[in-house]
Design a protein around this motif. Structure first.
Motif, PDB file in Angstrom:
ATOM      1  N   GLY A  63      49.381  56.716 -10.877  1.00 24.81           N
ATOM      2  CA  GLY A  63      48.217  57.390 -11.444  1.00 24.81           C
ATOM      3  C   GLY A  63      48.493  58.841 -11.745  1.00 24.81           C
ATOM      4  O   GLY A  63      47.977  59.394 -12.736  1.00 24.81           O
ATOM      5  N   LEU A  64      49.290  59.496 -10.882  1.00 26.29           N
ATOM      6  CA  LEU A  64      49.610  60.890 -11.134  1.00 26.29           C
ATOM      7  C   LEU A  64      50.475  61.056 -12.372  1.00 26.29           C
ATOM      8  O   LEU A  64      50.356  62.050 -13.113  1.00 26.29           O
ATOM      9  N   ARG A  65      51.352  60.110 -12.632  1.00 27.23           N
ATOM     10  CA  ARG A  65      52.230  60.241 -13.791  1.00 27.23           C
ATOM     11  C   ARG A  65      51.588  59.733 -15.062  1.00 27.23           C
ATOM     12  O   ARG A  65      51.761  60.327 -16.133  1.00 27.23           O
ATOM     13  N   PHE A  66      50.865  58.605 -14.961  1.00 24.73           N
ATOM     14  CA  PHE A  66      50.262  58.020 -16.167  1.00 24.73           C
ATOM     15  C   PHE A  66      48.747  58.021 -15.985  1.00 24.73           C
ATOM     16  O   PHE A  66      48.137  56.988 -15.737  1.00 24.73           O
ATOM     17  N   VAL A  73      51.113  44.960 -19.697  1.00 24.32           N
ATOM     18  CA  VAL A  73      50.365  45.923 -18.879  1.00 24.32           C
ATOM     19  C   VAL A  73      51.187  47.172 -18.602  1.00 24.32           C
ATOM     20  O   VAL A  73      50.720  48.079 -17.912  1.00 24.32           O
ATOM     21  N   ALA A  74      52.403  47.230 -19.091  1.00 21.90           N
ATOM     22  CA  ALA A  74      53.293  48.352 -18.771  1.00 21.90           C
ATOM     23  C   ALA A  74      52.846  49.613 -19.491  1.00 21.90           C
ATOM     24  O   ALA A  74      52.300  49.581 -20.600  1.00 21.90           O
ATOM     25  N   ARG A  75      53.097  50.756 -18.835  1.00 25.86           N
ATOM     26  CA  ARG A  75      52.842  52.045 -19.464  1.00 25.86           C
ATOM     27  C   ARG A  75      54.042  52.464 -20.311  1.00 25.86           C
ATOM     28  O   ARG A  75      53.895  53.262 -21.254  1.00 25.86           O
ATOM     29  N   ASP A  76      55.216  51.916 -19.984  1.00 27.80           N
ATOM     30  CA  ASP A  76      56.422  52.239 -20.757  1.00 27.80           C
ATOM     31  C   ASP A  76      57.167  50.932 -21.035  1.00 27.80           C
ATOM     32  O   ASP A  76      58.046  50.523 -20.281  1.00 27.80           O
ATOM     33  N   PRO A  77      56.814  50.244 -22.119  1.00 22.72           N
ATOM     34  CA  PRO A  77      57.454  48.954 -22.437  1.00 22.72           C
ATOM     35  C   PRO A  77      58.923  49.067 -22.805  1.00 22.72           C
ATOM     36  O   PRO A  77      59.599  48.042 -22.963  1.00 22.72           O
ATOM     37  N   SER A  78      59.425  50.257 -22.928  1.00 17.26           N
ATOM     38  CA  SER A  78      60.819  50.424 -23.369  1.00 17.26           C
ATOM     39  C   SER A  78      61.805  50.455 -22.212  1.00 17.26           C
ATOM     40  O   SER A  78      62.992  50.750 -22.420  1.00 17.26           O
ATOM     41  N   LEU A  79      61.391  50.161 -21.030  1.00 16.38           N
ATOM     42  CA  LEU A  79      62.292  50.192 -19.870  1.00 16.38           C
ATOM     43  C   LEU A  79      63.388  49.150 -20.024  1.00 16.38           C
ATOM     44  O   LEU A  79      63.167  48.069 -20.610  1.00 16.38           O
ATOM     45  N   PRO A  80      64.572  49.400 -19.443  1.00 15.38           N
ATOM     46  CA  PRO A  80      65.667  48.427 -19.544  1.00 15.38           C
ATOM     47  C   PRO A  80      65.307  47.112 -18.842  1.00 15.38           C
ATOM     48  O   PRO A  80      64.676  47.105 -17.776  1.00 15.38           O
ATOM     49  N   LEU A 110      56.987  51.366  -5.770  1.00 15.13           N
ATOM     50  CA  LEU A 110      56.933  52.779  -6.135  1.00 15.13           C
ATOM     51  C   LEU A 110      57.739  53.041  -7.402  1.00 15.13           C
ATOM     52  O   LEU A 110      57.280  53.754  -8.321  1.00 15.13           O
ATOM     53  N   VAL A 111      58.939  52.464  -7.487  1.00 18.99           N
ATOM     54  CA  VAL A 111      59.755  52.620  -8.694  1.00 18.99           C
ATOM     55  C   VAL A 111      59.058  51.987  -9.887  1.00 18.99           C
ATOM     56  O   VAL A 111      59.048  52.534 -11.005  1.00 18.99           O
ATOM     57  N   SER A 112      58.436  50.800  -9.652  1.00 16.68           N
ATOM     58  CA  SER A 112      57.748  50.105 -10.745  1.00 16.68           C
ATOM     59  C   SER A 112      56.590  50.943 -11.293  1.00 16.68           C
ATOM     60  O   SER A 112      56.428  51.082 -12.514  1.00 16.68           O
ATOM     61  N   GLU A 113      55.780  51.534 -10.387  1.00 21.37           N
ATOM     62  CA  GLU A 113      54.631  52.317 -10.851  1.00 21.37           C
ATOM     63  C   GLU A 113      55.076  53.650 -11.466  1.00 21.37           C
ATOM     64  O   GLU A 113      54.540  54.072 -12.495  1.00 21.37           O
ATOM     65  N   ALA A 114      56.047  54.288 -10.806  1.00 18.15           N
ATOM     66  CA  ALA A 114      56.473  55.607 -11.309  1.00 18.15           C
ATOM     67  C   ALA A 114      57.199  55.507 -12.645  1.00 18.15           C
ATOM     68  O   ALA A 114      57.145  56.428 -13.475  1.00 18.15           O
ATOM     69  N   SER A 115      57.894  54.373 -12.875  1.00 16.63           N
ATOM     70  CA  SER A 115      58.625  54.213 -14.144  1.00 16.63           C
ATOM     71  C   SER A 115      57.726  53.728 -15.264  1.00 16.63           C
ATOM     72  O   SER A 115      58.121  53.738 -16.431  1.00 16.63           O
ATOM     73  N   GLY A 116      56.536  53.248 -14.929  1.00 20.65           N
ATOM     74  CA  GLY A 116      55.632  52.748 -15.944  1.00 20.65           C
ATOM     75  C   GLY A 116      55.732  51.264 -16.182  1.00 20.65           C
ATOM     76  O   GLY A 116      55.081  50.741 -17.101  1.00 20.65           O
ATOM     77  N   ALA A 117      56.515  50.526 -15.361  1.00 22.29           N
ATOM     78  CA  ALA A 117      56.630  49.067 -15.559  1.00 22.29           C
ATOM     79  C   ALA A 117      55.354  48.357 -15.121  1.00 22.29           C
ATOM     80  O   ALA A 117      54.932  47.371 -15.738  1.00 22.29           O
ATOM     81  N   PHE A 118      54.738  48.821 -14.035  1.00 19.30           N
ATOM     82  CA  PHE A 118      53.497  48.232 -13.525  1.00 19.30           C
ATOM     83  C   PHE A 118      53.619  46.718 -13.373  1.00 19.30           C
ATOM     84  O   PHE A 118      52.792  45.949 -13.867  1.00 19.30           O
ATOM     85  N   LEU A 119      54.685  46.259 -12.678  1.00 19.82           N
ATOM     86  CA  LEU A 119      54.931  44.818 -12.515  1.00 19.82           C
ATOM     87  C   LEU A 119      53.839  44.178 -11.658  1.00 19.82           C
ATOM     88  O   LEU A 119      53.437  44.703 -10.616  1.00 19.82           O
ATOM     89  N   GLN A 120      53.371  43.007 -12.108  1.00 17.62           N
ATOM     90  CA  GLN A 120      52.344  42.279 -11.355  1.00 17.62           C
ATOM     91  C   GLN A 120      52.887  41.755 -10.026  1.00 17.62           C
ATOM     92  O   GLN A 120      52.115  41.475  -9.112  1.00 17.62           O
ATOM     93  N   ALA A 121      54.204  41.651  -9.887  1.00 22.08           N
ATOM     94  CA  ALA A 121      54.793  41.175  -8.635  1.00 22.08           C
ATOM     95  C   ALA A 121      54.536  42.133  -7.482  1.00 22.08           C
ATOM     96  O   ALA A 121      54.714  41.775  -6.314  1.00 22.08           O
ATOM     97  N   ALA A 122      54.090  43.344  -7.797  1.00 20.74           N
ATOM     98  CA  ALA A 122      53.780  44.289  -6.725  1.00 20.74           C
ATOM     99  C   ALA A 122      52.662  43.780  -5.828  1.00 20.74           C
ATOM    100  O   ALA A 122      52.574  44.141  -4.652  1.00 20.74           O
ATOM    101  N   TYR A 123      51.777  42.926  -6.372  1.00 20.04           N
ATOM    102  CA  TYR A 123      50.686  42.383  -5.562  1.00 20.04           C
ATOM    103  C   TYR A 123      51.198  41.422  -4.476  1.00 20.04           C
ATOM    104  O   TYR A 123      50.437  41.065  -3.571  1.00 20.04           O
ATOM    105  N   LEU A 124      52.477  40.997  -4.561  1.00 17.99           N
ATOM    106  CA  LEU A 124      53.045  40.155  -3.502  1.00 17.99           C
ATOM    107  C   LEU A 124      53.163  40.900  -2.177  1.00 17.99           C
ATOM    108  O   LEU A 124      53.417  40.294  -1.135  1.00 17.99           O
ATOM    109  N   GLN A 125      52.965  42.220  -2.198  1.00 18.19           N
ATOM    110  CA  GLN A 125      52.958  42.973  -0.942  1.00 18.19           C
ATOM    111  C   GLN A 125      51.816  42.523  -0.016  1.00 18.19           C
ATOM    112  O   GLN A 125      51.830  42.805   1.190  1.00 18.19           O
ATOM    113  N   ALA A 126      50.846  41.829  -0.587  1.00 22.67           N
ATOM    114  CA  ALA A 126      49.742  41.330   0.239  1.00 22.67           C
ATOM    115  C   ALA A 126      50.232  40.325   1.289  1.00 22.67           C
ATOM    116  O   ALA A 126      49.619  40.187   2.358  1.00 22.67           O
TER     117      ALA A 126
END
Length: 410
Positions: A138-141, A51-58, A92-108
């Protein structure tokens, strides 16, 4: 039966889980944090690229972000706002970098605890922290699925917040019911104690009036009989007869009083015979006359109508007043009992003409008379006569008296 048994087992299971959580919260927090950390690390192992926008992240960055989105959950109950702030920064880092990690939903999870245990004014700020990361992504990708991603995240967080608010409302309602039940139990115990104290006071008044009056009469008869024995044996015999009559009367009243105490209210043995009324005043005065105190009575015919409890109050006040005259007025005293029916009240005046032989009104009798009068909105005042010789007791009982908490019957 088939539908109630599973719900019963579910309720039992939830009850045990809550009990275990309350006993060892650290264990439950540790298990939940470890479970979600393992799930985040599994996703960081390669699944995040789907689901990542940038799969090349370290891989190191993805690992750090996954841990930052899962490990803070251990403190979500004690510090939910701080945990959400840390996780929102990682999201924020995950979305802005394009990783879009599913673990972000743990904020619930910290959002749920904010809605559950923190003031409602913190919820808008929590939603600001939650929506900034997807907006930044969304603003970046920008893409056709960005709106779907933002909308789904928003509805998920709204649902979680509503669940926390609902559970909080139910918990507060349950706590208020428990507190109300506790306060009702305390009030009930207080009412029982007050009722017991009032009953003890009532019994004390009855015992004082019955025993005090009759013993005073018996003492007067015994003294008169002793002096008459040498000169007039017949008068001594009459005094002994009067002593026996007075004693039997006192024993009968005591038996009625004690019988009510010992028998349950619904017992057939708890037959409650009315206590003395205005019609028994003449018999009372005759007994006092036999004890050696001349009494002049002025009673209306017919007697004024009063409730039984108010009639007993009048009777006991007259009885106590004459008893005090026998005790304190000295030799040669006379007494007058006057009962008058006014338009709105019954007036009673008991006076004597003796020389006081000791202080009056220092014992339980005066207090008991005042308490009896107060039960029926009556007033009582007593004191020496203006001339300085003798004593007067005046009682006023309204004709339309209120019903007392408990009529004086035995």
């Amino acid at each position: 039966m088939g539908t109630t048994a599973p719900s019963r087992w579910t309720h039992l299971l939830l009850t045990r889980v809550r009990a275990a959580d309350a006993a060892r919260p650290w264990l439950w927090d540790g298990v939940l944090t470890a479970t979600w950390t393992v799930a985040a690390l599994v996703d960081a192992g390669g699944g995040w690229r789907n689901v990542a926008r940038d799969p090349s992240l370290p891989a190191g960055l993805v690992l750090v972000l996954s841990l930052a989105l899962s490990l803070p959950l251990y403190a979500r109950r004690r510090h939910p706002t701080a945990v959400l702030a840390v996780m929102a920064a990682a999201a924020l880092v995950s979305e802005a970098s394009g990783a879009f990690l599913q673990a972000a939903y743990l904020q619930a999870l910290p959002l749920f605890h904010i809605a559950l245990s923190r003031p409602p004014r913190r919820l808008p700020w929590a939603f600001v922290l939650l929506l900034v990361p997807p907006l930044a992504g969304g603003l970046r990708f920008d893409g056709p699925e960005w709106h779907i991603h933002l909308t789904s995240a928003l509805w998920a967080y709204v649902f979680v917040a509503l669940a926390g608010i609902a559970l909080r409302s139910r918990r507060d309602h349950t706590a208020s019911l428990v507190d109300r039940a506790r306060r009702l139990e305390v009030e009930r115990d207080q009412e029982v104690r007050l009722a017991a104290a009032a009953e003890r006071a009532r019994i004390a008044r009855e015992m004082h009036d019955i025993i005090g009056h009759n013993l005073s009469v018996i003492t007067g008869l015994a003294d008169g009989g002793r002096y008459a024995a040498a000169k007039s044996p017949e008068r001594a015999a009459q005094a002994l007869d009067a002593i026996g009559t007075t004693s039997r009367q006192a024993l009968g009243e005591l038996r009625r009083l004690l019988g009510v105490l010992s028998a349950p209210d619904d017992s057939p043995d708890a037959v409650r015979t009315p206590q003395p009324t205005l019609a028994d005043l003449e018999r009372l005065l005759d007994g006092v006359r036999k004890a050696g105190l001349p009494v002049v009575s002025e009673l209306p015919d017919p007697l004024p109508p009063l409730p039984p409890g108010a009639q007993l109050t009048v009777y006991r006040v007259v009885q106590e007043s004459l008893t005090n005259t026998l005790k304190h007025a000295g030799p040669g005293a006379t007494a007058t009992v006057r009962l008058t029916a006014a338009p709105d009240a019954v007036l009673v005046a008991v006076t004597d003409t003796g020389t006081p032989s000791g202080p009056r009104g220092q014992g339980r009798g005066l207090t008991g008379m005042r308490e009896r009068a107060a039960l029926y909105d009556g007033t009582l005042d007593c004191g020496p006569l203006p001339a300085g010789t003798g004593w007067r007791v005046r009682l006023r009982i309204p004709t339309a008296v209120p019903t007392a908490p408990e009529e004086h019957r035995s």
